[in-house]
Motif scaffolding. Structure first.
Motif, PDB file in Angstrom:
ATOM      1  N   PRO A  53       0.907  -1.196  -0.005  1.00 14.83           N
ATOM      2  CA  PRO A  53      -0.173   0.110   0.093  1.00 14.83           C
ATOM      3  C   PRO A  53       0.839   1.307   0.114  1.00 14.83           C
ATOM      4  O   PRO A  53       1.973   1.468   0.398  1.00 14.83           O
ATOM      5  CB  PRO A  53      -0.775  -0.147   1.301  1.00 14.83           C
ATOM      6  N   PRO A  54       0.215   2.029  -0.421  1.00 14.08           N
ATOM      7  CA  PRO A  54      -1.104   2.499  -1.371  1.00 14.08           C
ATOM      8  C   PRO A  54      -1.142   2.246  -2.684  1.00 14.08           C
ATOM      9  O   PRO A  54      -1.801   2.261  -3.166  1.00 14.08           O
ATOM     10  CB  PRO A  54      -1.293   4.057  -0.991  1.00 14.08           C
ATOM     11  N   ARG A  55       0.308   1.441  -3.300  1.00 15.14           N
ATOM     12  CA  ARG A  55       0.183   1.138  -4.675  1.00 15.14           C
ATOM     13  C   ARG A  55      -0.717  -0.118  -5.059  1.00 15.14           C
ATOM     14  O   ARG A  55      -0.956  -0.929  -4.120  1.00 15.14           O
ATOM     15  CB  ARG A  55       1.613   0.876  -5.266  1.00 15.14           C
ATOM     16  N   ASP A  56      -1.007  -0.333  -6.158  1.00 16.34           N
ATOM     17  CA  ASP A  56      -1.830  -1.441  -6.551  1.00 16.34           C
ATOM     18  C   ASP A  56      -1.046  -2.648  -6.201  1.00 16.34           C
ATOM     19  O   ASP A  56       0.316  -2.828  -6.544  1.00 16.34           O
ATOM     20  CB  ASP A  56      -2.173  -1.305  -7.791  1.00 16.34           C
ATOM     21  N   ASP A  57      -1.608  -3.832  -6.134  1.00 25.10           N
ATOM     22  CA  ASP A  57      -0.741  -5.012  -6.193  1.00 25.10           C
ATOM     23  C   ASP A  57      -0.006  -5.353  -7.278  1.00 25.10           C
ATOM     24  O   ASP A  57      -0.400  -5.219  -8.556  1.00 25.10           O
ATOM     25  CB  ASP A  57      -1.673  -6.206  -5.823  1.00 25.10           C
ATOM     26  N   LEU A  58       1.022  -6.014  -7.298  1.00 25.07           N
ATOM     27  CA  LEU A  58       1.626  -6.561  -8.539  1.00 25.07           C
ATOM     28  C   LEU A  58       1.676  -8.034  -8.458  1.00 25.07           C
ATOM     29  O   LEU A  58       1.919  -8.637  -7.477  1.00 25.07           O
ATOM     30  CB  LEU A  58       3.106  -6.154  -8.613  1.00 25.07           C
ATOM     31  N   VAL A  59       1.230  -8.525  -9.473  1.00 26.14           N
ATOM     32  CA  VAL A  59       0.852 -10.080  -9.725  1.00 26.14           C
ATOM     33  C   VAL A  59       1.608 -10.461 -10.666  1.00 26.14           C
ATOM     34  O   VAL A  59       1.467 -10.174 -11.987  1.00 26.14           O
ATOM     35  CB  VAL A  59      -0.488 -10.512  -9.702  1.00 26.14           C
ATOM     36  N   LEU A  60       2.371 -11.564 -10.516  1.00 22.25           N
ATOM     37  CA  LEU A  60       3.140 -12.438 -11.386  1.00 22.25           C
ATOM     38  C   LEU A  60       2.683 -13.755 -11.405  1.00 22.25           C
ATOM     39  O   LEU A  60       2.384 -14.347 -10.513  1.00 22.25           O
ATOM     40  CB  LEU A  60       4.613 -12.635 -10.842  1.00 22.25           C
ATOM     41  N   ALA A  61       2.603 -14.400 -12.799  1.00 25.43           N
ATOM     42  CA  ALA A  61       1.955 -15.687 -12.686  1.00 25.43           C
ATOM     43  C   ALA A  61       2.980 -16.485 -13.821  1.00 25.43           C
ATOM     44  O   ALA A  61       3.373 -16.047 -14.656  1.00 25.43           O
ATOM     45  CB  ALA A  61       0.644 -15.714 -13.293  1.00 25.43           C
ATOM     46  N   ARG A  62       2.970 -17.783 -13.448  1.00 27.75           N
ATOM     47  CA  ARG A  62       3.848 -18.769 -14.201  1.00 27.75           C
ATOM     48  C   ARG A  62       2.976 -19.273 -15.289  1.00 27.75           C
ATOM     49  O   ARG A  62       1.745 -19.752 -15.072  1.00 27.75           O
ATOM     50  CB  ARG A  62       4.443 -19.889 -13.458  1.00 27.75           C
ATOM     51  N   GLN A  63       3.636 -19.518 -16.564  1.00 27.93           N
ATOM     52  CA  GLN A  63       2.993 -20.025 -17.740  1.00 27.93           C
ATOM     53  C   GLN A  63       2.751 -21.298 -17.923  1.00 27.93           C
ATOM     54  O   GLN A  63       3.911 -21.775 -17.174  1.00 27.93           O
ATOM     55  CB  GLN A  63       3.105 -19.199 -18.957  1.00 27.93           C
ATOM     56  N   GLN A  64       2.236 -21.993 -18.492  1.00 23.76           N
ATOM     57  CA  GLN A  64       2.373 -23.480 -18.804  1.00 23.76           C
ATOM     58  C   GLN A  64       3.456 -23.837 -19.247  1.00 23.76           C
ATOM     59  O   GLN A  64       4.277 -24.786 -19.139  1.00 23.76           O
ATOM     60  CB  GLN A  64       1.238 -23.892 -19.825  1.00 23.76           C
ATOM     61  N   GLY A  65       4.249 -22.777 -20.420  1.00 23.66           N
ATOM     62  CA  GLY A  65       5.715 -23.225 -20.708  1.00 23.66           C
ATOM     63  C   GLY A  65       6.696 -23.109 -19.752  1.00 23.66           C
ATOM     64  O   GLY A  65       7.868 -23.237 -20.114  1.00 23.66           O
ATOM     65  N   GLY A  66       6.396 -22.447 -18.705  1.00 24.61           N
ATOM     66  CA  GLY A  66       7.431 -22.210 -17.650  1.00 24.61           C
ATOM     67  C   GLY A  66       7.834 -20.815 -17.444  1.00 24.61           C
ATOM     68  O   GLY A  66       8.401 -20.446 -16.603  1.00 24.61           O
ATOM     69  N   GLY A  67       7.491 -20.215 -18.406  1.00 31.56           N
ATOM     70  CA  GLY A  67       7.815 -18.506 -18.442  1.00 31.56           C
ATOM     71  C   GLY A  67       6.712 -17.646 -17.530  1.00 31.56           C
ATOM     72  O   GLY A  67       5.778 -18.225 -16.999  1.00 31.56           O
ATOM     73  N   TRP A  68       7.078 -16.495 -17.168  1.00 35.93           N
ATOM     74  CA  TRP A  68       6.251 -15.786 -16.265  1.00 35.93           C
ATOM     75  C   TRP A  68       5.875 -14.674 -16.900  1.00 35.93           C
ATOM     76  O   TRP A  68       6.512 -14.087 -17.945  1.00 35.93           O
ATOM     77  CB  TRP A  68       7.089 -15.389 -14.933  1.00 35.93           C
ATOM     78  N   VAL A  69       4.671 -13.979 -16.421  1.00 36.64           N
ATOM     79  CA  VAL A  69       4.095 -12.898 -17.001  1.00 36.64           C
ATOM     80  C   VAL A  69       3.790 -11.890 -15.758  1.00 36.64           C
ATOM     81  O   VAL A  69       3.418 -12.473 -14.769  1.00 36.64           O
ATOM     82  CB  VAL A  69       2.853 -12.893 -17.846  1.00 36.64           C
ATOM     83  N   ILE A  70       3.545 -10.660 -16.066  1.00 37.23           N
ATOM     84  CA  ILE A  70       3.035  -9.775 -15.287  1.00 37.23           C
ATOM     85  C   ILE A  70       1.600  -9.578 -15.196  1.00 37.23           C
ATOM     86  O   ILE A  70       1.063  -8.839 -15.985  1.00 37.23           O
ATOM     87  CB  ILE A  70       3.711  -8.541 -15.324  1.00 37.23           C
ATOM     88  N   ALA A  71       0.877 -10.563 -14.766  1.00 35.20           N
ATOM     89  CA  ALA A  71      -0.469 -10.609 -14.801  1.00 35.20           C
ATOM     90  C   ALA A  71      -1.326  -9.489 -14.482  1.00 35.20           C
ATOM     91  O   ALA A  71      -2.335  -9.196 -14.932  1.00 35.20           O
ATOM     92  CB  ALA A  71      -1.247 -11.844 -13.862  1.00 35.20           C
ATOM     93  N   SER A  72      -0.817  -8.612 -13.631  1.00 33.85           N
ATOM     94  CA  SER A  72      -1.517  -7.473 -13.040  1.00 33.85           C
ATOM     95  C   SER A  72      -1.485  -6.407 -14.122  1.00 33.85           C
ATOM     96  O   SER A  72      -1.969  -5.370 -13.927  1.00 33.85           O
ATOM     97  CB  SER A  72      -1.209  -6.846 -11.639  1.00 33.85           C
ATOM     98  N   HIS A  73      -0.578  -6.417 -15.206  1.00 35.21           N
ATOM     99  CA  HIS A  73      -0.423  -5.660 -16.203  1.00 35.21           C
ATOM    100  C   HIS A  73      -0.518  -6.141 -17.722  1.00 35.21           C
ATOM    101  O   HIS A  73       0.548  -6.101 -18.202  1.00 35.21           O
ATOM    102  CB  HIS A  73       0.929  -4.701 -15.923  1.00 35.21           C
ATOM    103  N   THR A  74      -1.649  -6.298 -18.176  1.00 38.95           N
ATOM    104  CA  THR A  74      -1.710  -6.998 -19.457  1.00 38.95           C
ATOM    105  C   THR A  74      -1.029  -8.111 -19.798  1.00 38.95           C
ATOM    106  O   THR A  74      -0.672  -8.136 -20.940  1.00 38.95           O
ATOM    107  CB  THR A  74      -1.839  -5.697 -20.452  1.00 38.95           C
TER     108      THR A  74
END
Length: 285
Positions: A53-74
């Motif tokens: 806080p007070p910033r928005d949450d940052l969410v990282l997610a692993r993809q099926q191929g093993g790579g990661w994306v920033i799910a909270s930012h498109t």
């Protein structure tokens, strides 16, 4: 003489007692190095949420191929090294550990915490640092741990610090590159330039290789309305047109990616990415 010997002996006993107290502090988990902060391995983690806080949450997610994306930012592609540096938190060892019931969590900035990191469904809360060694107070469940302060800079970072710095996907297959002064494309399995130039095939291949391997020194949020010369890179697999705008050439090359709202600071790479390859005749001279 005897009394002085007794005094020295008592001093040695006192020093030894203090050392034992420092080594075996009452109320402290005496075997912290045998157990990590969580029971998770890095490879088990497929989702990370940073709450600061007070910033928005940052969410990282692993993809099926093993790579990661920033799910909270498109679903921006994430930098694997940065994600790995953060997920090492799961196996971080404590220097000292205390039961929550024995501490004033508010004084340690753990109630409420300054920030929290969710590794899958395991919450790790971050508080202040202690003044002597600069160790960070971290809470996991019913324990508060003192750990090396290795993660706060990642928790405080903006989303752009986690963006993948490569300009193009790894192992990208390029079919053409349209630059301000000329373009390069494949025709019948060979690279050709438009307008046609006296350029060796090796030099054209080097230009393509430079684009395939190009990686920014840093990535920042950008104003997508910035005007500049346009670059189009066409990929075959997967089929995609990647558009860049040259936001600056001096003192360093800055490439804007309008569709992502990002600018890539490339350093002194103007010649390797934008320059016309030297004609074979000039190269021999």
């Amino acid at each position: 003489m005897q009394s002085r010997w007794i005094v020295n002996l008592l001093l040695l006993v006192a020093i030894a007692a203090l050392a034992l107290v420092a080594l075996y502090e009452p109320g402290i988990d005496q075997d912290p190095h045998e157990q990590a902060l969580t029971g998770l391995d890095q490879e088990q983690i497929d989702r990370v949420r940073i709450h600061r806080p007070p910033r928005d949450d940052l969410v990282l997610a692993r993809q099926q191929g093993g790579g990661w994306v920033i799910a909270s930012h498109t679903a921006l592609p994430a930098d694997q090294l940065q994600v790995s540096a953060l997920t090492r938190l799961a196996q971080q060892k404590a220097v000292r550990s205390y039961p929550v019931a024995e501490l004033d969590l508010a004084r340690l900035a753990l109630e409420p915490p300054r920030a929290s990191v969710m590794l899958n469904d395991v919450q790790v809360d971050f508080g202040d640092t202690e003044p002597l060694q600069g160790l960070r107070y971290v809470r996991v469940g019913a324990q508060v741990h003192l750990t090396p302060d290795l993660y706060q800079h990642l928790i405080d970072a903006g989303f752009s610090q986690f963006v993948q710095r490569r300009l193009l996907p790894e192992q990208a297959s390029i079919s053409s590159v349209g630059l301000p002064a000329f373009s390069v494309k494949k025709a019948d399995g060979n690279w050709v330039t438009e307008p046609q130039q006296d350029v060796s095939a090796d030099r054209i291949q080097q230009l393509i290789d430079n684009w395939q391997q190009a990686s920014a020194l840093s990535v920042k949020s950008a104003d997508t309305s910035t005007a500049g010369e346009r670059i189009e890179v066409v990929l075959d697999d997967p089929a995609q047109v990647v558009v860049f705008v040259i936001a600056a050439r001096e003192p360093d090359l800055v490439l804007l990616r309008p569709d992502l709202g990002l600018e890539y600071h490339m350093g002194d790479l103007d010649d390797s990415l934008l320059a016309v390859p030297q004609p074979a005749v000039e190269q021999e001279q």
